[in-house]
Design an enzyme around this catalytic site. Sequence first.
Site, PDB file in Angstrom:
ATOM      1  CD  GLU A 193      -2.177  -1.275   2.947  1.00 51.68           C
ATOM      2  OE1 GLU A 193      -2.248  -0.218   3.621  1.00 51.68           O
ATOM      3  OE2 GLU A 193      -2.454  -2.388   3.416  1.00 51.68           O
TER       4      GLU A 193
ATOM      5  NE  ARG B 235      -9.789   0.501   0.188  1.00 52.59           N
ATOM      6  CZ  ARG B 235      -9.617   0.759   1.483  1.00 52.59           C
ATOM      7  NH1 ARG B 235      -8.661   0.134   2.156  1.00 52.59           N
ATOM      8  NH2 ARG B 235     -10.373   1.623   2.116  1.00 52.59           N
TER       9      ARG B 235
ATOM     10  CG  ASP C  51      -5.087   7.064   4.044  1.00 47.66           C
ATOM     11  OD1 ASP C  51      -6.122   6.756   4.658  1.00 47.66           O
ATOM     12  OD2 ASP C  51      -3.964   6.779   4.462  1.00 47.66           O
TER      13      ASP C  51
ATOM     14  CD  GLU D   1      -3.066   3.739   1.705  1.00 45.47           C
ATOM     15  OE1 GLU D   1      -2.873   2.592   2.118  1.00 45.47           O
ATOM     16  OE2 GLU D   1      -3.189   4.719   2.468  1.00 45.47           O
TER      17      GLU D   1
ATOM     18  CB  THR E  95      -0.480  -4.100  -5.141  1.00 50.63           C
ATOM     19  OG1 THR E  95      -0.182  -4.903  -3.984  1.00 50.63           O
ATOM     20  CG2 THR E  95       0.590  -3.050  -5.344  1.00 50.63           C
TER      21      THR E  95
ATOM     22  CD1 TRP F 293      -9.187  -5.345   1.464  1.00 47.55           C
ATOM     23  CD2 TRP F 293      -8.201  -6.025  -0.432  1.00 47.55           C
ATOM     24  NE1 TRP F 293      -8.338  -4.346   1.049  1.00 47.55           N
ATOM     25  CE2 TRP F 293      -7.713  -4.737  -0.110  1.00 47.55           C
ATOM     26  CE3 TRP F 293      -7.726  -6.656  -1.585  1.00 47.55           C
ATOM     27  CZ2 TRP F 293      -6.772  -4.066  -0.886  1.00 47.55           C
ATOM     28  CZ3 TRP F 293      -6.783  -5.991  -2.371  1.00 47.55           C
ATOM     29  CH2 TRP F 293      -6.314  -4.717  -2.025  1.00 47.55           C
TER      30      TRP F 293
END
Length: 452
Positions: A9, A53, A57, A63, A66, A419
């Site tokens: 991230e 995603r 942030d 942000e 992966t 997720w």
Amino acid sequence: MQRRIMGIETEFGVTCTFHGHRRLSPDEVARYLFRRVVSWGRSSNVFLRNGARLYLDVGSHPEYATAECDSLIQLVTHDRAGERVLEDLLIDAEQRLADEGIGGDIYLFKNNTDSAGNSYGCHENYLIVRAGEFSRISDVLLPFLVTRQLICGAGKVLQTPKAATFCLSQRAEHIWEGVSSATTRSRPIINTRDEPHADAEKYRRLHVIVGDSNMSESTTMLKVGSASLVLEMIEAGVAFRDFSLDNPIRAIREVSHDLTGRRPVRLAGGRQASALDIQREYYARAVEYLQSREPNTQIEQVVDLWGRQLDAVESQDFAKVDTEIDWVIKRKLFQRYQDRYNMELSDPKISQLDLAYHDIKRGRGVFDLLQRKGLAARITTDEEIEAAVNTPPQTTRAKLRGEFISAAQEAGRDFTVDWVHLKLNDQAQRTVLCKDPFRSVDERVKRLIASM
């Protein structure tokens, strides 16, 4: 666990220079960046066709997280794809500004600190098995993470009251705890908040938030590959010397300020060891472990670069790694600049160069220019990165998510994903729960897609 799910991230720094009288706050610039995202996703927090995603942030930092990857080169490629996704948003936002009569250049930096002293992160995620004591993993991993700046720091010019100094790590000055469940308030090295994004009975997710954002592909591969290998060795029961640190937070700063790796840091019980000593121990265990491990070319490349970088630090001759390690590439660039223009490290132009190194816009960012000149090594290609912008990893759960998103968008269907969940927002509210991140084929998902 020889096949491990991993992800990165990255928070990006944002700034804008304006050509006219009109000015926008960082919040407003970030909203321009995400306007295209909001127009199709109805939110500034979305999942993309490549399984990643993308969201805005805390503190107006875009942000990019992966998708789940199960190989190092796959992860490096998808990390670089995140830069391309953000660069596309940047170009689109600049055009929107121009269309509204606000002339401006937007800059997105893949770094970890801004001029006001704020820090934003690059977080690594590693899937680990639930069995076993988490404290054992964190105890063995902590000295490795504190000292690994020697091998994978991004480098930074730190302005102190006395003088400017070159440090190994951007993030080291902003870490305040060793192991904690917080990420923003206290900034620990390892975050313990238990969100596995997988079957919680089998797995947990190790969340490492101490790392620098790397521009160099080979440094990213070394950073993630060495950590994953150390985890694998811990899981396999490999015995390491006890390097428990007396004060991890003091140690991480001391290591960052010592480019020789030789300065002793205090260990628990009054002992001492240098960063080089500690890294040498982990490296030596890795070399031994590879002799009995199933062969893996990518892991072997990681261990090779790890050893060459430690040799370079020990000898202070960086010629064999000066295209592969971020802080070494950056320091060489600064030294050449200082010699050519006869300037001190404290010169504002060096700080400007430090920032420009992390500019992700191709043709403008300094790292991109170095890469084009062959002064920064590649392990992936532009074609592979472009493919990863729209295509998820084909060997993990990300494939299911990416295919579902693509199908739903093309069919004009309303959907929700995270997720682990894939949901069609129709009358039936059909949802598929994907708890196995290693699984890239699922008949339930096929049926859900076929029903659109």
